[in-house]
Motif scaffolding. Structure first.
Motif: not given
Length: 571
Positions: A176-179, A187-193
């Motif tokens: 799916p596009n959002d995955m 999506q936004d990149a997953i931030q530290p932590g």
């Protein structure tokens, strides 16, 4: 007039590149100055050779360059600056000889529909007593092999313990596009932590891989990747092994004096002096041990940036799949060559009829290529040799593995391999949209760029489609000496022709196709997965320097709105 969807996309692109200045990016000259270069070649001439002449991975293609073709794509202006082009290669950290407190472990295999991954730092023992700083999933390079069954709904929980944002793209699986894991686009990149959960259904059995799609040139280059295997409920193999190929740059590894492969520079702006298989190099490459009578499958995955030619030393084998898609009735092959490009996968199967040693090796006269030898030891049935016995038998036959095959023989040509059968598309099919992508290099806004139709991302024409349409794309490599392995997200495509000749063997479906210098491919896909999807070169230097575009569904409205502070880097 520009559509509302197009304006939103452009705003997302602009926001996705805010924060680039936070990354420790170095210039090409600074990067190359960290490498061990021969005294006989000046830095200036090297930079000229790389940047102007683009003397990277050479090709023996003698095809006549294709005639000029007109693209039917519609140009859309982007307001984003091109300051990032050509400046994304980070100088590699050098290896250390003192054993660090944290070193990588042997990659695990996770057989579960729920997977926990942690992005974290570690050290890879790239050679005996030499530890290279790496980024890992679950403290291993490659990351753990994820094995699921066809039809499973998969949940991958990714926690980021690095100091930079990351993401996860499962390469080749129709998601799916959002995955899809493309920062600034899905999506936004997953931030530290922080953490993110990717949920999708594994509908098609095959060989795939996962990797970060945030600043992927650098993050994959530091080790953020692993294999993703979707298995059928009924399978006829008794031994199944995965081999992930990669190349590394280590400023503290000296290029051998007799290295014929000049400075080991085989990829534009990438100087690689260590080659690995499953994170191991040279004599430390893990052997494959099978038993007489086994039906063996070898899954080859290319996670690096250089097109490699492999010699398959086996008297009878078949290439049964490419990019997770089966080949119809593949013929037996004997001691042949297989070209594998960045992002591609190939499945090889054989029956272990006789005891002894088979092997796979890289082709080339360079010591680096000769260092890649993957032993396949066939033991008598119902025997369990010790690791010492295995090493002794391989050592006794290692001289055999260092022999160089005849590299003038042709490599496997998928366009003539296997047997024809009914498929969805032919060259005479009716298509709703037709696009031509000329792949080349040029100067955009005063910067050297890799281009599509003379444009560089994000100032590049998008490919517009609607759900249900049949789409044909003609890919033309105008580069004189560089491969362009083009990867389409969210879809598989059928290869219809090569250099004007329709396929005569099995229908070939892929998600990554290597377009070599002078070659032209026609591919087709059904627009059956609404979203916004990337098309890019998987020689990631090329993608980082502009060789990307998007497939945009005109009847799709994304609910994603990028955070300008996320530091998204989509390539």
């Amino acid at each position: 007039m520009e559509s509302i969807e197009g304006k939103k996309r452009h705003n997302r692109i602009e926001q996705s590149y805010i924060g680039r200045g936070e990354y420790p990016v170095k210039s090409l000259v600074t990067y190359l100055s960290t490498l061990n270069l021969r005294n006989s070649i000046s830095m200036a001439s090297l930079v000229i050779a790389l940047v102007i002449i683009t003397g990277c991975s050479t090709s023996q293609s003698t095809s006549t360059p294709p005639a000029e073709s007109t693209s039917t794509s519609i140009h859309t202006e982007h307001s984003m600056s091109m300051d990032h082009i050509g400046t994304t290669a980070i100088a590699p950290e050098g290896s250390v000889s003192k054993r660090p407190a944290q070193i990588t472990r042997t990659p695990q295999t996770i057989k579960s529909k729920t997977i926990n991954l942690i992005a974290q730092t570690s050290y890879l023992e790239i050679e005996k007593g030499k530890f290279l700083p790496v980024w890992t999933f679950n403290h291993s390079v490659p990351g753990p092999q994820i094995e699921v069954m066809q039809g499973d709904t998969v949940n991958i929980h990714l926690k980021n313990q690095l100091k930079v944002p990351v993401s996860l793209h499962v390469h080749g699986v129709v998601l799916p596009n959002d995955m899809d894991g493309v920062p600034g686009m899905t999506q936004d990149a997953i931030q530290p932590g922080e953490s993110f959960t990717y949920t999708f259904k594994a509908n098609h059995a095959g060989t795939y891989w996962y990797h970060s799609h945030q600043d992927s040139l650098n993050q994959i280059g530091k080790g953020l990747y692993g294999s993703f295997i979707v298995k059928q409920k009924q399978d006829n193999v008794s031994a199944d092994h995965t081999l992930v190929l990669d190349e590394w740059s280590d400023p503290n590894t000296v290029v051998p004096a007799n290295e014929n492969n000049t400075l080991a520079i085989n990829s534009n702006m990438g100087a690689y002096n260590i080659y690995t298989v499953n994170g191991r190099s040279g004599d430390d490459i893990e052997p494959i041990v099978v038993h007489q009578g086994d039906h063996v499958r070898l899954r080859l995955i290319h996670a690096g940036n250089m097109t490699q030619t492999l010699y398959i030393h086996s008297s009878a084998y078949r290439v049964t799949a490419t990019d997770g898609q089966d080949i119809n009735q593949p013929q037996l092959l004997n001691n042949g060559l297989l070209v594998i490009a960045p992002g591609e996968r190939y499945d090889i199967e054989f029956t272990a009829d006789q005891t002894g040693l088979a092997w796979i090796g890289m082709v080339g006269k360079s010591t680096l290529a000769q260092s890649v030898r993957i032993p396949i030891l066939i033991k008598k049935a119902n025997t369990t040799p010790t690791s010492t016995e295995i090493q002794q038998q391989i050592s006794a036959q290692r001289k055999q593995m260092t022999s160089i095959p005849d590299i003038t023989q042709p490599s496997l040509d998928l366009t003539t391999y296997g047997q024809p059968t009914k498929s969805e598309f032919t060259l005479s099919s009716t298509f709703d949209r037709e696009y031509t992508l000329d792949l080349d290099m040029g100067v955009i806004d005063g910067k050297m760029s890799y281009t599509i139709n003379k444009e560089a991302y994000p100032q590049v024409s998008q490919l517009k489609v609607k759900t249900g349409e049949a789409v044909k794309i003609t890919l033309i490599n105008e580069s004189k000496n560089e491969d362009h392995p083009m990867h389409l997200h969210g879809h598989s495509f059928e290869v219809l022709s090569k250099n004007g000749q329709a396929l005569t063997g099995s229908p070939i479906w892929k998600d990554t196709i290597n377009v070599r210098p002078g070659d032209t491919y026609v591919i087709a896909f059904r627009a059956n997965n609404p979203g916004m999807w990337m098309v890019h070169c998987h020689e990631l230097h090329h993608a980082a320097m502009g060789m990307m575009t998007d497939v945009i569904y005109e009847d799709f409205e994304s609910q994603y709105h990028p955070d300008p502070a996320a530091g998204n880097i989509s390539e």
